[in-house]
Write an enzyme that holds these catalytic residues in place. Structure first.
Site, PDB file in Angstrom:
ATOM      1  N   ASP A   1       0.823  -1.219   0.000  1.00  0.00           N
ATOM      2  CA  ASP A   1       0.000   0.000   0.000  1.00  0.00           C
ATOM      3  C   ASP A   1       0.853   1.263   0.000  1.00  0.00           C
ATOM      4  O   ASP A   1       0.411   2.311   0.466  1.00  0.00           O
ATOM      5  CB  ASP A   1      -0.961   0.026   1.199  1.00  0.00           C
ATOM      6  CG  ASP A   1      -1.745  -1.259   1.362  1.00  0.00           C
ATOM      7  OD1 ASP A   1      -2.369  -1.680   0.370  1.00  0.00           O
ATOM      8  OD2 ASP A   1      -1.720  -1.848   2.456  1.00  0.00           O
TER       9      ASP A   1
ATOM     10  N   HIS B   1      -3.982  -2.213  -6.290  1.00  0.00           N
ATOM     11  CA  HIS B   1      -3.349  -0.927  -6.528  1.00  0.00           C
ATOM     12  C   HIS B   1      -4.342  -0.013  -7.224  1.00  0.00           C
ATOM     13  O   HIS B   1      -5.167  -0.446  -8.022  1.00  0.00           O
ATOM     14  CB  HIS B   1      -2.043  -1.051  -7.314  1.00  0.00           C
ATOM     15  CG  HIS B   1      -2.085  -2.002  -8.467  1.00  0.00           C
ATOM     16  ND1 HIS B   1      -1.954  -3.367  -8.316  1.00  0.00           N
ATOM     17  CD2 HIS B   1      -2.235  -1.787  -9.790  1.00  0.00           C
ATOM     18  CE1 HIS B   1      -2.012  -3.949  -9.504  1.00  0.00           C
ATOM     19  NE2 HIS B   1      -2.191  -3.014 -10.408  1.00  0.00           N
TER      20      HIS B   1
END
Length: 424
Positions: free
Chosen positions: A12, A40
């Site tokens: 992340d 993503h």
């Protein structure tokens, strides 16, 4: 030129955004590990694309490849290609290739994953998407591969070979073994195989030929360094190797081909799910960073735990990956925090450490040692150049560079493409 991009923390970090930014200079972008447990996000104008399998370079001119180190859920791949086509972006076999040896996530993998996590006394935070069980089958040589999925006769033969053992395993776990040979699910997978038959390729050959021709290839990792199955914070890790060396092994590219290794580093640190996070901030401050950074998982929607920048963990990531440069993301999230804290070491049973202990149970017992820096109040989201950053923001970046001993080349101050600039 062969460039590898990996996350230097717990995932992340903003890899998708940076890959999307850099992909314009690359002919091929290849995903080399993981499955749809990773997510993503790429934002282009007002459009937000949340991806789990297809590499971020899909939005530019690059050809995108899914390598044999990935475990692939064909249903998710179909959903993502449909999403792009809905937005007028064609994802055909000229644009996307999937290696013939890529392991397929079957419905029974997902069933087994959920049953196993439910039975655990200590949860490890699995996404329950069948990733781990697909990798188990890959190592055991019991997988169904992409080449078999797209060939009806081979697929049905292979499934019949594997079915009895899978049924026994699911029954022993307290599940319904009928899922293994469910006619509806089998038909669905046959249709998916037919849909993606023309996408099958030899990823290693494609990449090596491209490099021989002087083309630029980027390898895109999923998740982050400290979730690596070997070098991460076991047992709170993923099922694949997330570090730079894995790109060479999984894509079939020799290490002498590597030109650059780029780290994606968040200006603070986050972690989704279980596992140690020495600088974790509980209470109001942690919630403030979580809200300002939109720290909720792309895949699970779970809130990410937030903490101050952790230098010892970064030192280990630098050692494991051999980074040549860093892209620093989410600097804007730190606006208004006073002071800013950098964890420069740990206290562990009376000892001073500047590098994480090898065992996860020891990392749990580490207390952070902080260096404080003055913060800033200026909103950074409209900043277009390094020189426009407030002095204290520049000083924070300079201090991180000094401590990490790796140059920071890109800085991100928001989710949009236009909110990233080079550090001149």
């Amino acid at each position: 030129m062969f460039t590898i991009i990996t996350g230097a923390q717990f995932g992340d970090e903003g890899k998708g955004k940076i890959v999307d930014l850099l992909a314009k200079d690359y002919d091929i972008v290849a995903r080399f590990q993981g499955g749809n447990n990773a997510g993503h996000t790429v934002r282009v104008g007002d459009e937000v694309y949340k991806l789990h399998l297809i590499p971020s370079g899909i939005l530019l001119d690059a050809r995108v490849l899914i390598g044999p180190g990935v475990v692939l859920n064909p249903e998710v791949l179909a959903e993502e290609t449909a999403m792009f086509e809905k937005h007028g972006i064609k994802v055909d076999a000229e644009k996307l290739g999937v290696d013939a040896k890529t392991s397929i996530i079957m419905p029974y993998h997902i069933e087994m994953d959920g049953l196993r996590e439910a039975a655990r006394k200590t949860k490890i935070g699995t996404t329950k998407r069948g990733i781990g069980y697909a990798y188990i089958d890959k190592v055991a040589r019991d997988e169904i591969r992409m080449a078999e999925l797209v060939d009806k006769e081979r697929f049905l033969k292979r499934l019949e070979e594997l079915a009895p053992q899978k049924e026994k395993e699911i029954e022993a776990m307290g599940g319904d073994p009928k899922i293994v040979r469910d006619p509806f699910l089998i038909q669905k997978y046959l249709e998916l195989g037919e849909q993606f038959a023309s996408y099958v390729t030899d990823v290693s050959r494609e990449i090596n030929q491209a490099l021989d021709e002087g083309k630029h290839v980027m390898a895109e990792a999923a998740q982050g360094t400290h979730l690596d199955v070997i070098h991460g914070t076991q047992k709170f890790v993923t099922s694949s190797s997330t570090i730079a060396g894995s790109a060479c092994a999984n894509l079939g590219v020799g290490p002498t081909r590597v030109g650059n290794v780029i780290a994606i580093v968040k200006a603070y640190i986050t972690r989704v799910g279980e596992g140690p996070l020495p600088t974790e901030l509980s209470g109001e401050l942690g919630e403030k960073i979580q809200k300002a950074g939109g720290e909720f998982g792309t895949t699970t929607g779970r809130g990410r735990r937030c903490g101050w920048f952790d230098l010892p963990l970064l030192k280990k990531a630098i050692a494991l990956n051999g980074y040549t440069e860093i892209s620093l993301t989410k600097l804007d999230v730190l606006t208004g925090l006073e002071p800013l804290r950098i964890c420069v070491g740990y206290k562990y049973k009376g000892e001073d450490l500047d590098y994480p202990p090898e065992l996860t149970e020891d990392l749990w017992e580490c207390s952070p040692v902080y260096e404080d820096l003055p913060g800033w109040e200026t909103d950074l989201t409209e900043v277009k150049a390094y020189s426009e950053l407030p002095e204290n923001a520049q000083n924070y970046i300079k201090r991180l560079e000094e401590l990490m001993k790796v140059p920071i080349n890109y800085i991100s101050v928001g989710p949009g493409r236009e909110q990233t600039f080079k550090k001149e």
